[in-house]
Design a protein around this motif. Structure first.
Motif, mmCIF file in Angstrom:
data_model
loop_
_atom_site.group_PDB
_atom_site.id
_atom_site.type_symbol
_atom_site.label_atom_id
_atom_site.label_comp_id
_atom_site.label_asym_id
_atom_site.label_seq_id
_atom_site.Cartn_x
_atom_site.Cartn_y
_atom_site.Cartn_z
ATOM 1 N N ALA A 159 6.949 12.718 5.069
ATOM 2 C CA ALA A 159 6.310 11.548 4.446
ATOM 3 C C ALA A 159 6.346 10.377 5.428
ATOM 4 N N ASP A 160 5.365 9.500 5.330
ATOM 5 C CA ASP A 160 5.225 8.385 6.265
ATOM 6 C C ASP A 160 5.484 7.070 5.539
ATOM 7 N N PHE A 161 6.598 6.398 5.908
ATOM 8 C CA PHE A 161 6.965 5.104 5.326
ATOM 9 C C PHE A 161 6.811 3.976 6.345
ATOM 10 N N GLU A 162 5.994 4.165 7.349
ATOM 11 C CA GLU A 162 5.841 3.163 8.396
ATOM 12 C C GLU A 162 5.375 1.832 7.799
ATOM 13 N N GLY A 163 6.106 0.765 8.091
ATOM 14 C CA GLY A 163 5.745 -0.571 7.629
ATOM 15 C C GLY A 163 6.014 -0.837 6.159
ATOM 16 N N ALA A 164 6.597 0.127 5.437
ATOM 17 C CA ALA A 164 6.854 -0.064 4.003
ATOM 18 C C ALA A 164 8.001 -1.048 3.775
ATOM 19 N N THR A 165 7.962 -1.728 2.638
ATOM 20 C CA THR A 165 9.048 -2.625 2.225
ATOM 21 C C THR A 165 9.967 -1.848 1.297
ATOM 22 N N LEU A 166 11.207 -1.670 1.717
ATOM 23 C CA LEU A 166 12.176 -0.860 0.983
ATOM 24 C C LEU A 166 13.393 -1.726 0.645
ATOM 25 N N THR A 167 13.510 -2.082 -0.607
ATOM 26 C CA THR A 167 14.643 -2.877 -1.073
ATOM 27 C C THR A 167 15.110 -2.299 -2.403
ATOM 28 N N GLY A 168 16.368 -1.906 -2.473
ATOM 29 C CA GLY A 168 16.871 -1.314 -3.704
ATOM 30 C C GLY A 168 16.280 0.055 -3.979
ATOM 31 N N THR A 169 15.675 0.656 -2.960
ATOM 32 C CA THR A 169 15.030 1.958 -3.117
ATOM 33 C C THR A 169 16.081 3.069 -3.161
ATOM 34 N N LYS A 170 15.844 4.075 -3.990
ATOM 35 C CA LYS A 170 16.787 5.183 -4.129
ATOM 36 C C LYS A 170 16.205 6.455 -3.524
ATOM 37 N N PHE A 171 16.911 6.988 -2.510
ATOM 38 C CA PHE A 171 16.552 8.268 -1.905
ATOM 39 C C PHE A 171 17.670 9.287 -2.107
ATOM 40 N N SER A 172 18.504 9.083 -3.094
ATOM 41 C CA SER A 172 19.636 9.988 -3.281
ATOM 42 C C SER A 172 19.158 11.414 -3.551
ATOM 43 N N MET A 173 19.739 12.363 -2.809
ATOM 44 C CA MET A 173 19.452 13.791 -2.917
ATOM 45 C C MET A 173 17.988 14.124 -2.624
ATOM 46 N N ALA A 174 17.290 13.228 -1.940
ATOM 47 C CA ALA A 174 15.897 13.484 -1.572
ATOM 48 C C ALA A 174 15.821 14.238 -0.251
ATOM 49 N N ASN A 175 14.782 15.042 -0.085
ATOM 50 C CA ASN A 175 14.525 15.707 1.189
ATOM 51 C C ASN A 175 13.628 14.804 2.028
ATOM 52 N N LEU A 176 14.194 14.197 3.075
ATOM 53 C CA LEU A 176 13.460 13.287 3.961
ATOM 54 C C LEU A 176 13.337 13.881 5.363
ATOM 55 N N SER A 177 13.365 15.189 5.453
ATOM 56 C CA SER A 177 13.272 15.813 6.773
ATOM 57 C C SER A 177 11.960 15.440 7.450
ATOM 58 N N ARG A 178 12.086 14.954 8.689
ATOM 59 C CA ARG A 178 10.952 14.548 9.518
ATOM 60 C C ARG A 178 10.126 13.405 8.908
ATOM 61 N N ALA A 179 10.680 12.709 7.920
ATOM 62 C CA ALA A 179 9.995 11.517 7.403
ATOM 63 C C ALA A 179 10.013 10.425 8.465
ATOM 64 N N ARG A 180 9.025 9.551 8.430
ATOM 65 C CA ARG A 180 8.906 8.493 9.434
ATOM 66 C C ARG A 180 9.132 7.134 8.769
ATOM 67 N N PHE A 181 10.030 6.343 9.373
ATOM 68 C CA PHE A 181 10.349 5.020 8.846
ATOM 69 C C PHE A 181 10.117 3.916 9.883
ATOM 70 N N GLU A 182 9.368 4.193 10.934
ATOM 71 C CA GLU A 182 9.168 3.189 11.974
ATOM 72 C C GLU A 182 8.546 1.921 11.383
ATOM 73 N N GLY A 183 9.136 0.784 11.690
ATOM 74 C CA GLY A 183 8.600 -0.490 11.236
ATOM 75 C C GLY A 183 8.832 -0.791 9.771
ATOM 76 N N ALA A 184 9.566 0.077 9.067
ATOM 77 C CA ALA A 184 9.860 -0.199 7.656
ATOM 78 C C ALA A 184 10.772 -1.417 7.542
ATOM 79 N N LYS A 185 10.638 -2.131 6.436
ATOM 80 C CA LYS A 185 11.414 -3.354 6.216
ATOM 81 C C LYS A 185 12.525 -3.065 5.222
ATOM 82 N N PHE A 186 13.740 -2.947 5.746
ATOM 83 C CA PHE A 186 14.907 -2.700 4.907
ATOM 84 C C PHE A 186 15.545 -4.058 4.600
ATOM 85 N N THR A 187 15.040 -4.734 3.573
ATOM 86 C CA THR A 187 15.503 -6.097 3.290
ATOM 87 C C THR A 187 16.638 -6.145 2.273
#
Length: 248
Positions: A159-187
């Motif tokens: 999955a592609d999260f490039e440039g996404a705004t991620l605050t309070g987001t829950k990825f617990s027990m998620a499969n994020l293999s090879r997911a892309r987070f470049e430029g994501a905003k972890f505020t």
């Protein structure tokens, strides 16, 4: 043989009964006080409509207003829903395979257990939306607003999260293999508890406030010298990773 007057009288009675039934149907009110809408797969898009289990494949529905709609189990495969208002819509178990919801409003929407392989969620506002147990391999969330969004146990490989705004987001027990987070905003805090981060691209990200991360997860992810880790975790010697060829 019945007289003409008797026949006319019977017809009038039937008409009255039919009109009465129609008025009663229109007057039906749902439990929350809003007018109830009978399920109809042929009805035009409207807020609170019941399209559950309908076939809505291969349609052009961009700009639709479906706030609060019941879309449980609906098949939207290859359908264009770009720029639609879908706040509080119930998509549970719906098929959104290669569907475009780009630039749509999905605040407080229920997308639990959806099938959304290669779907486009770029630029969506999915604040407080739930994607629990969703199948979303290769989904596009570029520049999406994912504040307090719940991806618990979701399949998000590549999955592609490039440039996404991620605050309070829950990825617990998620499969994020090879997911892309470049430029994501972890505020704010992000929950990665027991998530699978094999070759997930986290280069340059500030993960210092992330929760649930352990060294084993970091060791198999792909960061670089600019990646900031939570206290107690260290940069693996395997960083940086080679570029992913992104094979199909």
């Amino acid at each position: 043989m019945a007289s003409l007057a008797n026949v006319v009288s019977v017809l009038r009675q039937n008409v009255k009964l039919a009109l009465g039934a129609s008025v009663a149907l229109i007057a039906l009110v749902s439990m929350d006080g809003r007018p109830a809408m009978a399920a109809s797969c042929r009805a035009d898009a409207a807020a609170q409509i019941d399209w559950s289990e309908c076939n809505k494949r291969l349609l052009m529905l961009g700009g639709s207003v479906l706030d609060g709609a019941d879309l449980h189990g609906t098949d939207f495969t290859y359908t264009d829903l770009r720029g639609s208002s879908l706040n509080k819509a119930n998509f549970e178990k719906a098929k959104l395979i290669r569907t475009s919801l780009a630039s749509s409003q999905l605040q407080n929407a229920n997308l639990v257990k959806i099938e959304a392989y290669r779907s486009d969620f770029s630029d969506v506002d999915a604040e407080n939306a739930k994607f629990i147990n969703a199948e979303m391999q290769r989904a596009n969330f570029e520049n999406a607003k994912l504040v307090n969004t719940d991806f618990t146990k979701a399949e998000l490989g590549r999955a592609d999260f490039e440039g996404a705004t991620l605050t309070g987001t829950k990825f617990s027990m998620a499969n994020l293999s090879r997911a892309r987070f470049e430029g994501a905003k972890f505020t704010g805090p992000i929950d990665f508890e027991s998530s699978f981060l094999l070759l997930a691209r986290i280069e340059g990200l500030d993960l210092s406030s992330a929760t649930g991360l352990d060294q084993k997860q970091i060791d198999i992810a792909c960061g670089d010298a600019k990646t900031k880790l939570p206290q107690g975790l260290t940069m693996p010697t395997s960083w940086p990773c080679p570029e992913d060829p992104d094979e199909d």
